[in-house]
Scaffold this motif. Structure first.
Motif, PDB file in Angstrom:
ATOM      1  N   ALA A  22       0.832  -1.201   0.000  1.00 56.20           N
ATOM      2  CA  ALA A  22       0.000   0.000   0.000  1.00 56.20           C
ATOM      3  C   ALA A  22       0.862   1.244   0.000  1.00 56.20           C
ATOM      4  N   LYS A  23       1.934   1.221   0.774  1.00 51.81           N
ATOM      5  CA  LYS A  23       2.819   2.380   0.812  1.00 51.81           C
ATOM      6  C   LYS A  23       3.520   2.573  -0.522  1.00 51.81           C
ATOM      7  N   ALA A  24       3.947   1.445  -1.127  1.00 49.46           N
ATOM      8  CA  ALA A  24       4.676   1.536  -2.383  1.00 49.46           C
ATOM      9  C   ALA A  24       3.797   2.109  -3.482  1.00 49.46           C
ATOM     10  N   GLN A  25       2.478   1.843  -3.416  1.00 47.25           N
ATOM     11  CA  GLN A  25       1.576   2.341  -4.431  1.00 47.25           C
ATOM     12  C   GLN A  25       1.490   3.861  -4.416  1.00 47.25           C
ATOM     13  N   ASN A  26       1.862   4.503  -3.308  1.00 41.60           N
ATOM     14  CA  ASN A  26       1.796   5.955  -3.206  1.00 41.60           C
ATOM     15  C   ASN A  26       2.976   6.643  -3.883  1.00 41.60           C
ATOM     16  N   VAL A  27       3.962   5.882  -4.291  1.00 37.11           N
ATOM     17  CA  VAL A  27       5.118   6.443  -4.991  1.00 37.11           C
ATOM     18  C   VAL A  27       4.910   6.226  -6.486  1.00 37.11           C
ATOM     19  N   ILE A  28       4.697   7.324  -7.210  1.00 39.62           N
ATOM     20  CA  ILE A  28       4.419   7.244  -8.642  1.00 39.62           C
ATOM     21  C   ILE A  28       5.599   7.849  -9.393  1.00 39.62           C
ATOM     22  N   THR A  29       6.260   7.056 -10.189  1.00 43.72           N
ATOM     23  CA  THR A  29       7.449   7.518 -10.912  1.00 43.72           C
ATOM     24  C   THR A  29       7.144   7.943 -12.339  1.00 43.72           C
ATOM     25  N   GLU A  30       6.007   7.510 -12.855  1.00 45.51           N
ATOM     26  CA  GLU A  30       5.602   7.891 -14.208  1.00 45.51           C
ATOM     27  C   GLU A  30       4.098   8.108 -14.217  1.00 45.51           C
ATOM     28  N   GLY A  31       3.672   9.265 -14.706  1.00 39.54           N
ATOM     29  CA  GLY A  31       2.242   9.500 -14.696  1.00 39.54           C
ATOM     30  C   GLY A  31       1.845  10.894 -15.107  1.00 39.54           C
ATOM     31  N   GLN A  32       0.671  11.285 -14.632  1.00 40.52           N
ATOM     32  CA  GLN A  32       0.063  12.550 -15.011  1.00 40.52           C
ATOM     33  C   GLN A  32      -0.456  13.251 -13.758  1.00 40.52           C
ATOM     34  N   ALA A  33      -0.296  14.559 -13.711  1.00 37.20           N
ATOM     35  CA  ALA A  33      -0.836  15.363 -12.617  1.00 37.20           C
ATOM     36  C   ALA A  33      -1.597  16.537 -13.195  1.00 37.20           C
ATOM     37  N   SER A  34      -2.678  16.912 -12.526  1.00 39.09           N
ATOM     38  CA  SER A  34      -3.497  18.040 -12.974  1.00 39.09           C
ATOM     39  C   SER A  34      -3.412  19.166 -11.951  1.00 39.09           C
ATOM     40  N   TYR A  35      -3.347  20.392 -12.458  1.00 38.49           N
ATOM     41  CA  TYR A  35      -3.243  21.568 -11.605  1.00 38.49           C
ATOM     42  C   TYR A  35      -4.290  22.607 -11.987  1.00 38.49           C
ATOM     43  N   SER A  36      -4.700  23.381 -10.983  1.00 37.29           N
ATOM     44  CA  SER A  36      -5.494  24.578 -11.206  1.00 37.29           C
ATOM     45  C   SER A  36      -4.587  25.758 -10.882  1.00 37.29           C
ATOM     46  N   ILE A  37      -4.465  26.702 -11.816  1.00 39.62           N
ATOM     47  CA  ILE A  37      -3.532  27.815 -11.657  1.00 39.62           C
ATOM     48  C   ILE A  37      -4.308  29.133 -11.674  1.00 39.62           C
ATOM     49  N   ALA A  38      -4.181  29.902 -10.605  1.00 43.02           N
ATOM     50  CA  ALA A  38      -4.867  31.190 -10.486  1.00 43.02           C
ATOM     51  C   ALA A  38      -3.857  32.317 -10.593  1.00 43.02           C
ATOM     52  N   VAL A  39      -4.139  33.282 -11.479  1.00 44.82           N
ATOM     53  CA  VAL A  39      -3.266  34.439 -11.648  1.00 44.82           C
ATOM     54  C   VAL A  39      -4.095  35.591 -12.203  1.00 44.82           C
ATOM     55  N   GLY A  40      -3.931  36.762 -11.627  1.00 46.00           N
ATOM     56  CA  GLY A  40      -4.621  37.949 -12.113  1.00 46.00           C
ATOM     57  C   GLY A  40      -6.126  37.832 -12.097  1.00 46.00           C
ATOM     58  N   GLY A  41      -6.662  37.113 -11.122  1.00 43.44           N
ATOM     59  CA  GLY A  41      -8.110  36.971 -11.033  1.00 43.44           C
ATOM     60  C   GLY A  41      -8.699  35.939 -11.967  1.00 43.44           C
ATOM     61  N   GLN A  42      -7.874  35.242 -12.723  1.00 43.50           N
ATOM     62  CA  GLN A  42      -8.341  34.216 -13.642  1.00 43.50           C
ATOM     63  C   GLN A  42      -7.755  32.863 -13.259  1.00 43.50           C
ATOM     64  N   THR A  43      -8.457  31.809 -13.641  1.00 51.04           N
ATOM     65  CA  THR A  43      -8.011  30.454 -13.325  1.00 51.04           C
ATOM     66  C   THR A  43      -7.903  29.632 -14.600  1.00 51.04           C
ATOM     67  N   ALA A  44      -6.832  28.877 -14.699  1.00 51.07           N
ATOM     68  CA  ALA A  44      -6.623  27.998 -15.850  1.00 51.07           C
ATOM     69  C   ALA A  44      -6.247  26.612 -15.357  1.00 51.07           C
ATOM     70  N   ASN A  45      -6.518  25.615 -16.177  1.00 53.78           N
ATOM     71  CA  ASN A  45      -6.149  24.241 -15.851  1.00 53.78           C
ATOM     72  C   ASN A  45      -4.900  23.848 -16.640  1.00 53.78           C
ATOM     73  N   ALA A  46      -4.037  23.102 -15.994  1.00 51.86           N
ATOM     74  CA  ALA A  46      -2.804  22.650 -16.641  1.00 51.86           C
ATOM     75  C   ALA A  46      -2.575  21.180 -16.332  1.00 51.86           C
ATOM     76  N   THR A  47      -1.914  20.512 -17.256  1.00 51.04           N
ATOM     77  CA  THR A  47      -1.623  19.089 -17.098  1.00 51.04           C
ATOM     78  C   THR A  47      -0.133  18.857 -17.256  1.00 51.04           C
ATOM     79  N   THR A  48       0.408  18.066 -16.374  1.00 52.98           N
ATOM     80  CA  THR A  48       1.818  17.716 -16.493  1.00 52.98           C
ATOM     81  C   THR A  48       1.955  16.200 -16.618  1.00 52.98           C
ATOM     82  N   TYR A  49       2.866  15.783 -17.474  1.00 46.16           N
ATOM     83  CA  TYR A  49       3.293  14.382 -17.530  1.00 46.16           C
ATOM     84  C   TYR A  49       4.717  14.326 -17.004  1.00 46.16           C
ATOM     85  N   PHE A  50       5.040  13.274 -16.300  1.00 46.09           N
ATOM     86  CA  PHE A  50       6.364  13.170 -15.707  1.00 46.09           C
ATOM     87  C   PHE A  50       6.894  11.746 -15.789  1.00 46.09           C
TER      88      PHE A  50
END
Length: 219
Positions: A22-50
């Motif tokens: 179970a602990k090992a499953q929490n370590v992800i070495t390859e995958g995708q993460a999603s972010y919400s980015i707020a700047v200047g009163g506006q919000t955008a969505n971003a995706t990262t692959y790593f």
């Protein structure tokens, strides 16, 4: 050793293996993460692959699809610009001098751990205060150990803390005026799509300076 003892040992080993798994499953070495980015009163969505030391960060700005690709140490950095309505595909590849200049403007943080905790989305987080030693400005930073992923282009500044940043401030080109508040919304273990980190032949190459000048000409 009697049968009951053998069963107890077996159950103990099975339980240990389950917990470890179970602990090992929490370590992800390859995958995708999603972010919400707020700047200047506006919000955008971003995706990262790593994967390993390489990551991408993609987002939409008007009709343009923008993707940045880089390595954690800064050996490689590129910005992909794709505008389908204009049949435009360009990639700006950082020269050694451009990368050195960008790194010179990056914030240098000193961290202070606090006792505050809270849950942000699905993540249990602990609060740190990040102080930019260049100008003394401070930013709240929330870190989780529920999941561990490699540091990417926007989280590499916090890699020494040993967790995954969930809510933090990213300074565009180290500029306080361009401060962006970033929230991690999801992480998934998945294969990085083919050519995600590669410069393919259908992109016209240029330097970062050329792309910046191109943007200024459109303002």
């Amino acid at each position: 050793m009697n049968i009951i003892s053998i069963k107890n040992v077996a159950l103990g080993l099975a339980f240990s293996a389950t917990v470890f798994g179970a602990k090992a499953q929490n370590v992800i070495t390859e995958g995708q993460a999603s972010y919400s980015i707020a700047v200047g009163g506006q919000t955008a969505n971003a995706t990262t692959y790593f994967k390993g030391d390489t990551s991408s960060l993609a987002f939409q700005r008007g009709p343009a699809q923008i993707k940045m690709v880089g390595t954690k140490g800064g050996e490689f950095f590129a910005v992909f610009l794709d505008v389908p309505v204009a049949s435009m595909k360009k990639v700006a590849i950082g020269t050694p001098a451009e990368i050195d200049e960008a790194q010179a403007n990056e914030p240098q943080y000193a961290f202070t751990k606090t006792e505050e905790t809270k849950k942000i989305g699905d993540f249990n987080c602990k609060k740190y205060v990040a102080k930019d030693t260049r100008d003394g400005s401070t930013y709240d930073l929330w870190i989780t150990t529920d999941v561990t992923i490699p540091a990417n282009m926007i989280t590499k500044f916090y890699s020494s803390l040993g967790g995954t940043p969930v809510l933090f401030t990213f300074l565009q080109n180290g500029n306080v005026k361009g401060a962006q508040v970033v929230t991690l919304t999801a992480v998934t273990a998945t294969k990085v799509p083919a050519n995600m980190f590669k410069v393919t032949a259908d992109y016209e190459k240029m330097t970062l300076t050329d792309m910046q000048n191109m943007g200024k000409g459109r303002q």
